[in-house]
Design a protein around this motif. Structure first.
Motif, PDB file in Angstrom:
ATOM      1  N   MET A 393       0.822  -1.211   0.000  1.00 23.66           N
ATOM      2  CA  MET A 393       0.000   0.000   0.000  1.00 23.66           C
ATOM      3  C   MET A 393       0.852   1.256   0.000  1.00 23.66           C
ATOM      4  SD  MET A 393      -2.974  -0.819   2.734  1.00 23.66           S
ATOM      5  CE  MET A 393      -1.874  -1.694   3.811  1.00 23.66           C
ATOM      6  N   ILE A 394       0.429   2.240  -0.801  1.00 23.25           N
ATOM      7  CA  ILE A 394       1.077   3.555  -0.730  1.00 23.25           C
ATOM      8  C   ILE A 394      -0.006   4.590  -0.451  1.00 23.25           C
ATOM      9  CG2 ILE A 394       2.457   5.274  -1.958  1.00 23.25           C
ATOM     10  CD1 ILE A 394       3.743   3.016  -3.537  1.00 23.25           C
ATOM     11  N   GLY A 395       0.040   5.160   0.767  1.00 21.78           N
ATOM     12  CA  GLY A 395      -0.896   6.218   1.166  1.00 21.78           C
ATOM     13  C   GLY A 395      -0.096   7.490   1.413  1.00 21.78           C
ATOM     14  N   GLU A 396      -0.747   8.467   2.053  1.00 27.09           N
ATOM     15  CA  GLU A 396      -0.133   9.787   2.308  1.00 27.09           C
ATOM     16  C   GLU A 396       1.209   9.634   3.048  1.00 27.09           C
ATOM     17  OE1 GLU A 396      -2.140  12.734   1.568  1.00 27.09           O
ATOM     18  OE2 GLU A 396      -0.211  13.772   1.765  1.00 27.09           O
ATOM     19  N   GLU A 397       1.151   8.892   4.167  1.00 32.96           N
ATOM     20  CA  GLU A 397       2.344   8.765   5.029  1.00 32.96           C
ATOM     21  C   GLU A 397       3.487   8.074   4.264  1.00 32.96           C
ATOM     22  OE1 GLU A 397       1.575   6.580   8.637  1.00 32.96           O
ATOM     23  OE2 GLU A 397       3.739   6.281   8.921  1.00 32.96           O
ATOM     24  N   GLU A 398       3.158   6.960   3.609  1.00 34.91           N
ATOM     25  CA  GLU A 398       4.165   6.217   2.860  1.00 34.91           C
ATOM     26  C   GLU A 398       4.761   7.088   1.757  1.00 34.91           C
ATOM     27  OE1 GLU A 398       1.160   4.989   3.479  1.00 34.91           O
ATOM     28  OE2 GLU A 398       1.347   3.006   4.386  1.00 34.91           O
ATOM     29  N   PHE A 399       3.887   7.904   1.127  1.00 34.33           N
ATOM     30  CA  PHE A 399       4.334   8.733   0.008  1.00 34.33           C
ATOM     31  C   PHE A 399       5.383   9.742   0.480  1.00 34.33           C
ATOM     32  CE2 PHE A 399       3.888  12.311  -2.985  1.00 34.33           C
ATOM     33  CZ  PHE A 399       4.111  11.632  -4.178  1.00 34.33           C
ATOM     34  N   ILE A 400       5.053  10.403   1.607  1.00 36.00           N
ATOM     35  CA  ILE A 400       5.971  11.426   2.130  1.00 36.00           C
ATOM     36  C   ILE A 400       7.300  10.793   2.555  1.00 36.00           C
ATOM     37  CG2 ILE A 400       6.312  13.078   4.043  1.00 36.00           C
ATOM     38  CD1 ILE A 400       3.195  13.532   3.836  1.00 36.00           C
ATOM     39  N   GLN A 401       7.219   9.613   3.199  1.00 33.94           N
ATOM     40  CA  GLN A 401       8.451   9.003   3.728  1.00 33.94           C
ATOM     41  C   GLN A 401       9.170   8.107   2.715  1.00 33.94           C
ATOM     42  OE1 GLN A 401       7.271   6.988   7.313  1.00 33.94           O
ATOM     43  NE2 GLN A 401       6.603   8.879   8.297  1.00 33.94           N
ATOM     44  N   GLY A 402       8.650   8.018   1.504  1.00 39.44           N
ATOM     45  CA  GLY A 402       9.284   7.154   0.482  1.00 39.44           C
ATOM     46  C   GLY A 402       9.218   5.692   0.864  1.00 39.44           C
ATOM     47  N   LYS A 403       8.061   5.303   1.414  1.00 37.03           N
ATOM     48  CA  LYS A 403       7.928   3.907   1.884  1.00 37.03           C
ATOM     49  C   LYS A 403       6.753   3.202   1.245  1.00 37.03           C
ATOM     50  CE  LYS A 403       9.760   4.525   6.537  1.00 37.03           C
ATOM     51  NZ  LYS A 403       9.390   4.769   7.937  1.00 37.03           N
ATOM     52  N   VAL A 404       6.625   1.939   1.571  1.00 41.85           N
ATOM     53  CA  VAL A 404       5.437   1.178   1.191  1.00 41.85           C
ATOM     54  C   VAL A 404       5.075   0.309   2.392  1.00 41.85           C
ATOM     55  CG1 VAL A 404       6.876  -0.596   0.087  1.00 41.85           C
ATOM     56  CG2 VAL A 404       4.468  -0.500  -0.465  1.00 41.85           C
ATOM     57  N   THR A 405       3.773   0.133   2.638  1.00 43.74           N
ATOM     58  CA  THR A 405       3.364  -0.779   3.718  1.00 43.74           C
ATOM     59  C   THR A 405       3.031  -2.135   3.085  1.00 43.74           C
ATOM     60  OG1 THR A 405       2.515   0.983   5.093  1.00 43.74           O
ATOM     61  CG2 THR A 405       1.639  -1.217   5.515  1.00 43.74           C
ATOM     62  N   LEU A 406       3.728  -3.170   3.568  1.00 47.26           N
ATOM     63  CA  LEU A 406       3.496  -4.511   3.027  1.00 47.26           C
ATOM     64  C   LEU A 406       2.679  -5.312   4.031  1.00 47.26           C
ATOM     65  CD1 LEU A 406       4.323  -6.272   0.544  1.00 47.26           C
ATOM     66  CD2 LEU A 406       6.093  -7.261   2.002  1.00 47.26           C
ATOM     67  N   LYS A 407       1.475  -5.705   3.617  1.00 48.30           N
ATOM     68  CA  LYS A 407       0.589  -6.441   4.521  1.00 48.30           C
ATOM     69  C   LYS A 407       0.532  -7.906   4.120  1.00 48.30           C
ATOM     70  CE  LYS A 407      -4.052  -6.632   6.362  1.00 48.30           C
ATOM     71  NZ  LYS A 407      -5.290  -5.974   6.630  1.00 48.30           N
ATOM     72  N   ASN A 408       0.799  -8.776   5.109  1.00 47.67           N
ATOM     73  CA  ASN A 408       0.703 -10.214   4.883  1.00 47.67           C
ATOM     74  C   ASN A 408      -0.767 -10.615   5.055  1.00 47.67           C
ATOM     75  OD1 ASN A 408       0.596 -13.007   5.255  1.00 47.67           O
ATOM     76  ND2 ASN A 408       2.690 -13.060   6.076  1.00 47.67           N
ATOM     77  N   MET A 409      -1.421 -11.040   3.977  1.00 44.36           N
ATOM     78  CA  MET A 409      -2.864 -11.286   4.019  1.00 44.36           C
ATOM     79  C   MET A 409      -3.210 -12.555   4.801  1.00 44.36           C
ATOM     80  SD  MET A 409      -4.178  -8.752   2.453  1.00 44.36           S
ATOM     81  CE  MET A 409      -5.790  -9.045   1.716  1.00 44.36           C
ATOM     82  N   ALA A 410      -2.221 -13.419   5.026  1.00 48.20           N
ATOM     83  CA  ALA A 410      -2.512 -14.660   5.739  1.00 48.20           C
ATOM     84  C   ALA A 410      -2.666 -14.405   7.235  1.00 48.20           C
ATOM     85  CB  ALA A 410      -1.404 -15.678   5.492  1.00 48.20           C
ATOM     86  N   ASP A 411      -1.759 -13.575   7.812  1.00 51.38           N
ATOM     87  CA  ASP A 411      -1.860 -13.364   9.263  1.00 51.38           C
ATOM     88  C   ASP A 411      -2.168 -11.906   9.642  1.00 51.38           C
ATOM     89  OD1 ASP A 411       0.503 -12.032   8.836  1.00 51.38           O
ATOM     90  OD2 ASP A 411       1.781 -13.595   9.701  1.00 51.38           O
ATOM     91  N   GLY A 412      -2.301 -11.040   8.660  1.00 49.74           N
ATOM     92  CA  GLY A 412      -2.686  -9.648   8.929  1.00 49.74           C
ATOM     93  C   GLY A 412      -1.528  -8.759   9.370  1.00 49.74           C
ATOM     94  N   SER A 413      -0.347  -9.331   9.582  1.00 54.92           N
ATOM     95  CA  SER A 413       0.790  -8.525  10.030  1.00 54.92           C
ATOM     96  C   SER A 413       1.237  -7.587   8.912  1.00 54.92           C
ATOM     97  CB  SER A 413       1.959  -9.433  10.427  1.00 54.92           C
ATOM     98  OG  SER A 413       2.414 -10.126   9.284  1.00 54.92           O
ATOM     99  N   GLN A 414       1.799  -6.425   9.310  1.00 53.57           N
ATOM    100  CA  GLN A 414       2.299  -5.536   8.274  1.00 53.57           C
ATOM    101  C   GLN A 414       3.575  -4.834   8.702  1.00 53.57           C
ATOM    102  OE1 GLN A 414      -1.502  -3.476   7.689  1.00 53.57           O
ATOM    103  NE2 GLN A 414      -0.526  -1.620   8.505  1.00 53.57           N
ATOM    104  N   GLU A 415       4.370  -4.449   7.707  1.00 54.50           N
ATOM    105  CA  GLU A 415       5.581  -3.687   8.033  1.00 54.50           C
ATOM    106  C   GLU A 415       5.834  -2.659   6.946  1.00 54.50           C
ATOM    107  OE1 GLU A 415       9.480  -5.792   7.468  1.00 54.50           O
ATOM    108  OE2 GLU A 415       8.186  -7.534   7.082  1.00 54.50           O
ATOM    109  N   GLN A 416       6.530  -1.589   7.361  1.00 57.37           N
ATOM    110  CA  GLN A 416       6.840  -0.544   6.384  1.00 57.37           C
ATOM    111  C   GLN A 416       8.252  -0.770   5.840  1.00 57.37           C
ATOM    112  OE1 GLN A 416       5.936   3.373   7.996  1.00 57.37           O
ATOM    113  NE2 GLN A 416       3.888   3.142   7.145  1.00 57.37           N
ATOM    114  N   ILE A 417       8.373  -0.615   4.546  1.00 56.42           N
ATOM    115  CA  ILE A 417       9.665  -0.858   3.898  1.00 56.42           C
ATOM    116  C   ILE A 417       9.998   0.358   3.045  1.00 56.42           C
ATOM    117  CG2 ILE A 417      10.861  -2.304   2.192  1.00 56.42           C
ATOM    118  CD1 ILE A 417       8.932  -4.588   3.168  1.00 56.42           C
TER     119      ILE A 417
END
Ligand code: AMP
Length: 443
Positions: A393-417
């Protein structure tokens, strides 16, 4: 309202959600062909009608009732020359392959040509479940001067069994018989005529005709009263010469050594004229009236009869539609193979999301994106539907920080990269334990 045009009767679309099942079967077959040393051949979908009349047999149902012929356009068309030839869509694969074997002088190039084909066949049959006018076959032919070994019969039969199993079809029956040489066949047909002569009035009109022209086909008839007559026939292998009998015994011994279970059926003759010696049929009772999964046999004279060298051959064809009907449901992948679904939470983030999408694909990750800029909820719904293991996912926050949020659909966990460290995404997605990685491997 404009008229809607449907597909012709007896044909069907294989929709994307079904195609994965087809690919699974094809891939399983191709793997076995590689192990067994069979190479792919692709022949035209149409041929001279005469080729089928001379190979499949003038008296066969296929040639008598089911040929789909091509009509050339009127005068002045680019295919004007076709008007002088009778052409038909291929109803089966063997004829074309033998034609190609002869035309390309294969007997001078190799001692044994082991070929396979996968593709559509066409027969003008009455459509019903499991019986179409365009259907698909996986088949093999082993042709050449070195094809006369009973072990080759066992290899070919074993290969058909193996392809069924590897495709997820494990509930089937293998029937085996021998017709012997042409001479043995002639003795067999004389014997059949003699025992049937007193029962002619119990046969259907078609079979009374067959009695004269090709008496073996009476054994194949589905008519109830014909079946009764056939059931009562005392058939043994007395019509076989000693050499043919020994050959058959060797085929059986080779099958036994491979652990292949079969039932002998002296009534199994097959509808096509060209068979000699070994014939076999694979069926699945769960399929109802159209229960034949595939069939094959030896045809030691067809190559010569079509003007080629005097070399023997053996082959089989499996019907793909019926394999798919017979196969265990869970052996098929149903969802699409998307590993990462990319989501841009606003149109202005789309260019960056689009770049990430291309980056993933270049790294051999299957990735997709939603092209309409809908809200998060609806995009997540789409992602879920795609069956993707991860959402990037790329939203406002990710866009400003040059990041992407990667969500694992199997367990719902997510991390920013950080996008600068996007290689990390590849590592996570390709990890053997990741939700899609294992399924992806199977494709
Ligand atoms: P055959 O060439 O008639 O021995 O057919 C070999 C296999 O192809 C059969 O056992 C079926 O599985 C399949 N097959 C033949 N005809 C059709 C058809 N009209 N529709 C679907 N499958 C077919």
């Amino acid at each position: 309202m404009e008229k809607i045009i449907s597909s012709p009767r007896g044909t069907s679309d294989i929709l994307p959600e079904e195609v994965l099942g087809w690919q699974f079967v094809e891939k399983a077959a191709r793997r076995q062909f590689l192990y067994y040393g069979y190479r792919e051949i692709r022949t035209p979908l149409f041929e001279e009608t005469e080729l089928f009349a001379r190979s499949v047999g003038q008296t066969s149902d296929i040639v008598q009732k089911q040929m789909l012929n091509l009509a050339a356009q009127g005068a002045g068309s680019d295919a004007d020359d076709m008007k002088n030839s009778l052409l038909s869509l291929r109803p089966e694969g063997t004829a074309s392959i033998v034609r190609s074997y002869i035309q390309n002088n294969l007997d001078k190039k190799e001692r044994l040509s082991k070929w396979f084909y996968i593709g559509p066949m066409f027969r003008g049959e009455r459509p019903q479940k499991g019986r179409l006018r365009q259907f698909h076959q996986i088949g093999v032919e082993a042709i050449g001067p070195d094809s006369g070994s009973p072990y080759l019969d066992a290899e070919v039969i074993g290969l058909s069994v193996c392809i069924l199993r590897e495709s997820g079809v494990d509930d089937f029956n293998l029937k085996l018989n021998t017709l012997g040489t042409l001479e043995d066949k002639e003795n067999f047909s004389k014997y059949l005529r003699s025992v049937l002569s007193s029962r002619l009035d119990a046969l259907c009109p078609d079979c009374r005709n067959r009695y004269e022209r090709n008496v073996f086909r009476v054994l194949d008839c589905k008519n109830k009263s014909c079946k009764e007559v056939v059931k009562d026939l005392q058939l043994d292998y007395s019509y076989l010469s000693e050499t043919s009998r020994n050959y058959y015994e060797s085929v059986k011994a080779a099958l036994d050594s491979l652990g292949i279970v079969y039932q002998e059926d002296p009534r199994l003759v097959r509808g096509l004229d060209y068979y000699t010696h070994t014939v076999f049929e694979l069926s699945c009772s769960r399929l109802g009236s159209q229960d034949a999964l595939g069939a094959g046999g030896r045809y030691n004279h067809l190559v010569k009869e079509l003007g080629g060298p005097d070399v023997g051959a053996i082959g089989f064809a499996l019907g793909m539609e019926r394999m798919l009907l017979a196969k265990a449901e869970d052996a098929t992948l149903k969802s699409s193979p998307v590993q990462v679904y990319v989501v841009a939470l606003d149109e202005k983030f789309f260019p960056r999301a689009f770049q990430l999408l291309q980056f993933l694909r270049k790294k051999e990750i299957s990735a997709d994106i939603n092209f309409s800029s809908s809200g998060l909820k609806s995009q997540m719904r789409q992602a879920n539907k795609s069956g993707a293991g991860f959402v990037a996912m790329i939203g406002e926050e990710e866009f400003i920080q040059g990041k992407v949020t990667l969500k694992n659909m199997a367990d719902g966990s997510q991390e920013q990269i950080l996008l600068d460290e996007a290689e990390k995404i590849i590592k996570i997605v390709k990890e053997p334990e990741s939700p899609r990685a294992r399924e992806f491997e199977k494709l």
